[in-house]
Scaffold this active site. Structure first.
Site, PDB file in Angstrom:
ATOM      1  N   ASP A   1       0.658  -1.323   0.046  1.00 13.31           N
ATOM      2  CA  ASP A   1       0.006  -0.034  -0.069  1.00 13.31           C
ATOM      3  C   ASP A   1       0.859   1.304   0.148  1.00 13.31           C
ATOM      4  O   ASP A   1       2.186   1.233   0.240  1.00 13.31           O
ATOM      5  CB  ASP A   1      -1.008   0.007   1.231  1.00 13.31           C
TER       6      ASP A   1
HETATM    7  C1  BGC Z   1      -4.819   3.525  -0.165  1.00 21.48           C
HETATM    8  C2  BGC Z   1      -4.883   2.516  -1.252  1.00 21.48           C
HETATM    9  C3  BGC Z   1      -4.889   3.159  -2.366  1.00 21.48           C
HETATM   10  C4  BGC Z   1      -3.525   4.020  -2.457  1.00 21.48           C
HETATM   11  C5  BGC Z   1      -3.291   4.580  -3.784  1.00 21.48           C
HETATM   12  C6  BGC Z   1      -3.639   4.348  -0.077  1.00 21.48           C
HETATM   13  O1  BGC Z   1      -3.874   5.593   0.722  1.00 21.48           O
HETATM   14  O2  BGC Z   1      -5.196   2.718   1.211  1.00 21.48           O
HETATM   15  O3  BGC Z   1      -6.339   1.725  -1.071  1.00 21.48           O
HETATM   16  O4  BGC Z   1      -4.921   2.291  -3.549  1.00 21.48           O
HETATM   17  O5  BGC Z   1      -3.447   4.895  -1.370  1.00 21.48           O
HETATM   18  O6  BGC Z   1      -4.193   5.667  -3.829  1.00 21.48           O
END
Ligand code: BGC
Length: 708
Positions: free
Chosen positions: A266
């Site tokens: 993530d």
């Molecule tokens: C989120 C993810 C997301 C990523 C990219 C993160 O803060 O938890 O779900 O895909 O950002 O935007």
């Protein structure tokens, strides 16, 4: 102009005709052939990328980047296209900045309420189609964390509290998405079950509970979809960050489940080089802090074997071949908003749950109703959407805030789908008036002078926050009570991220749970209110009466202020296996509305339940007893022998059964042995215990003895 900037052109570099382009070879073979041609630098380039544009502030946007959430440059010499990743949980994110259109689907939690794997597949294929049209070749949607915490801000991006339902629906969604030759992802692996402290919290949970709850949902989804990616989550699990957790990544995901794709962190969830690389992380996203020069150094010094780096790259390339993004790269074209609307409306019609219908006030009779008061929640112009990285941009701007272009972070965003217009269209003979609900007395006054009052209430939820309570915000409980006191024919339509409490339930005649219903939401709500569509959805999550009935009456850590650096804390999931409805049954607590609950405008009766002795199939009859055609979601629950130590039933199978008025059908459902198994920690595997099992379908119950 960089590659992929114009319509009609592949969004990625042209193919190079190496032997790996032979489509008769397996994706694994093709990946290996490519790896033989790659330098160490090529390989390092593939295991990290940029996010939302540049790698560092001020750095140039790499050529070929779509400026979505993630970008990994291609290797032109070898014909490896760039990977353009888009957040796309409920539709493609960040379209407006590029003057593009994206369909907002109902929340995935809403879609889970359909209990319809075909709707989930359709859902994914809409997203896949629109990703391709926008030049993306990878989705990073696919949330399947279980609803352990009903106030979690991201529940609307997930698929409910039951692992079998959630895993099936998320798996079908990703399968549908990948059917469009776009790579999919399942996230956030694992136990990112609340937003409060998600970057610092440590989940405490015993292994058996892990395997039978959240991890089972992932296992099922991954088996169905064979996704290209699995995104590891921000939190720690039993002391180790999820993105460097040997148990989660190596032992369970890759070894036991034979996951062939790659693990990406993530965003900002990578915490080390060697430990993460050795414990199963395949790609740092975004940035190069750990998997850029430091990984190269670690490979040079053999602290991380080159074979492990090859494995990371192999997983990425084989997924690109398997999903078709090398053989058939996306070609930019114009998104079809009409097809998107049609699909979104269909899914919404199957998602909206009728929770209460006293005296059969619903469906409203368009020929007889003369005046309707519509109150609250901007129902004159819009429906609400969920926030964070699942945010989709409203086409033409937000009809409530009047903002245009990219959507704000963690602020309610409204979509131009107007209940007022759709209700007027279905009740041409009625006067339909709107009141915004800000002034309770004025709202009550309008309700009083109308035959029927429909109050719209909402709960805004977003990534990055949890609701402090199940109660509706902004004095909306008082609004409902005021309207209900003024008009005994009051119906409430709820647009929420997840379950909410309803202290006014006894005073209203009807309740519809519409979730975040998407761009076709107003049409779907109106069609159900007036009976053009007979509701069939069932709750994928328990609605508690109040916070006090939940395993954790307050969200753990919610008192920590986001400002400054709060200390790390443990979230001890003491409820263990008892997630959602299992908690309520085991603890003998009465919910407001149970999991699996939802009314129809007709009624169904079950009979003749039979189960075979091996617990492999159950058969029963379902009859539509009423005067309207309808669809029943026939659900089968099983309770395990007492030796299992599980004092609750489990959902193990279901089927949507369309039935004409008066019609009866015999339904036979197969039970997957995994779904009636328990996880034996000593044996490190699932097993079916010997003993007596009971099966329940609808209101019926059958018993069978299992033989081994
Ligand atoms: C989120 C993810 C997301 C990523 C990219 C993160 O803060 O938890 O779900 O895909 O950002 O935007």
């Amino acid at each position: 102009m960089a590659w992929g900037q114009a319509f009609g052109q592949p969004a990625h570099p042209p193919k190079v005709q190496g032997p790996w382009m032979d489509k008769t070879l397996s994706p694994d073979k093709r990946a290996d052939m490519l790896i033989e041609q790659m330098t160490l630098d090529d390989k390092i380039q593939m295991v990290h990328g940029t996010g939302w544009g540049a790698l560092r502030p001020g750095a140039p946007i790499p050529a070929g980047s779509n400026e979505g959430a993630g970008f990994i440059p291609g290797i032109e010499r070898l014909g490896i296209p760039a990977i353009n990743m888009a957040d796309s949980a409920v539709g493609v994110r960040m379209a407006a900045g590029e003057s593009r259109y994206a369909t907002l689907l109902p929340s995935t939690l809403g879609a889970a309420a359909s209990f319809d794997p075909e709707a989930a597949y359709l859902y994914g294929s809409v997203i896949g189609r629109e990703l391709r049209d926008q030049g993306y070749n990878m989705s990073i949607g696919g949330g399947v964390d279980l609803i352990r915490e009903p106030r979690n801000g991201r529940n609307f991006e997930y698929a409910g509290e039951d692992p079998i339902l959630a895993g099936t629906m998320a798996g079908q969604l990703m399968k549908g998405l990948q059917s469009q030759q776009v790579m999919g992802d399942i996230k956030h692996y694992a136990f990112n079950d609340q937003e409060t402290g998600r970057n610092i919290l440590n989940v405490i949970l015993d292994k058996r509970s892990m395997r039978e709850t959240d991890l089972l949902a992932f296992q099922i989804a991954i088996k169905i979809a064979q996704p290209a990616g699995v995104m590891c989550s921000y939190n720690k699990v039993e002391g180790d960050w999820a993105c460097e957790n040997d148990y989660l990544l190596n032992q369970v995901l890759k070894k036991e489940w034979s996951f062939q794709g790659w693990v990406l962190s993530d965003w900002g969830g990578t915490h080390s080089t060697n430990k993460a690389a050795l414990n199963g992380l395949d790609q740092e996203m975004p940035g190069d802090r750990f998997f850029g020069a430091p990984l190269k150094k670690a490979v040079d010094s053999r602290e991380v074997p080159e074979a492990r780096l090859n494995d990371m790259v192999h997983r990425i390339l084989r997924s690109m071949f398997a999903c078709g993004v090398i053989d058939n790269p996306p070609v930019r074209s114009v998104v079809d908003p009409f097809q998107g609307l049609e699909d979104a409306r269909h899914i919404a019609e199957e998602s909206i749950v009728l929770l209460k219908n006293e005296g059969n006030l619903l469906p409203l009779d368009a020929a007889r109703v003369k005046s309707i008061a519509l109150i609250g929640s901007h129902a004159d112009v819009a429906v609400l959407s969920g926030g964070g990285s699942a945010q989709v941009d409203p086409p033409g701007g937000d009809p409530v805030t009047h903002l245009k272009g990219g959507s704000p972070w963690m602020h309610p965003v409204w979509f131009p789908s107007a209940p007022l217009k759709q209700i007027r269209a279905l009740a041409p003979g009625a006067t339909v008036q709107y009141n915004d609900g800000a002034d309770l007395a004025a709202a009550a006054q309008l309700a009083k002078q109308s035959q029927v009052a429909i109050v719209f209430v909402n709960q805004y939820m977003s990534e990055g926050m949890d609701a402090a309570t199940l109660s509706l915000p902004d004095n909306q409980d008082a609004l409902v009570s005021a309207v209900a006191a003024a008009n005994p024919r009051t119906i409430v339509v709820v647009e929420s991220g997840g379950p909410v409490s309803m202290p006014w339930i006894a005073n209203v005649k009807g309740v519809l749970e519409a979730w975040y219903p998407g761009i076709g939401g107003a049409q779907a709500m109106a069609a159900i209110l007036f009976g053009e569509v007979n509701p069939s959805a069932k709750l994928p999550v328990t609605f508690a009466k109040s916070d006090a009935d939940l395993p954790h009456p307050r969200v753990p850590g919610i008192e920590l202020k986001p400002a400054g650096r709060p200390p790390a804390f443990d979230v001890d999931y003491t409820e263990g296996l008892k997630v959602g409805y299992k908690w309520f049954e085991a603890e003998h607590k009465e919910p407001l509305f149970p999991f699996g609950y939802g009314l129809s405008y007709t009624t169904f009766a079950y009979s003749a339940l039979k189960a075979d002795g091996n617990a492999r199939t159950v058969t029963f009859d379902v009859k539509n007893n009423g005067k309207r055609d309808g669809t029943e979601v026939a659900q089968v629950y099983v309770s395990l022998p007492s030796a299992a130590g599980e004092p609750f039933k489990r959902l193990v199978a279901w089927k949507r059964v369309p039935l004409k008025a008066g019609e009866s059908k015999t339904v036979t459902l197969q039970l997957d042995p995994l779904y009636v198994s328990i996880f034996n920690v000593e044996k490190d595997g699932f097993e079916v215990l010997p003993g007596d099992y009971q099966a329940f379908a609808g209101p019926l119950k059958a018993e069978f003895r299992i033989s081994r």
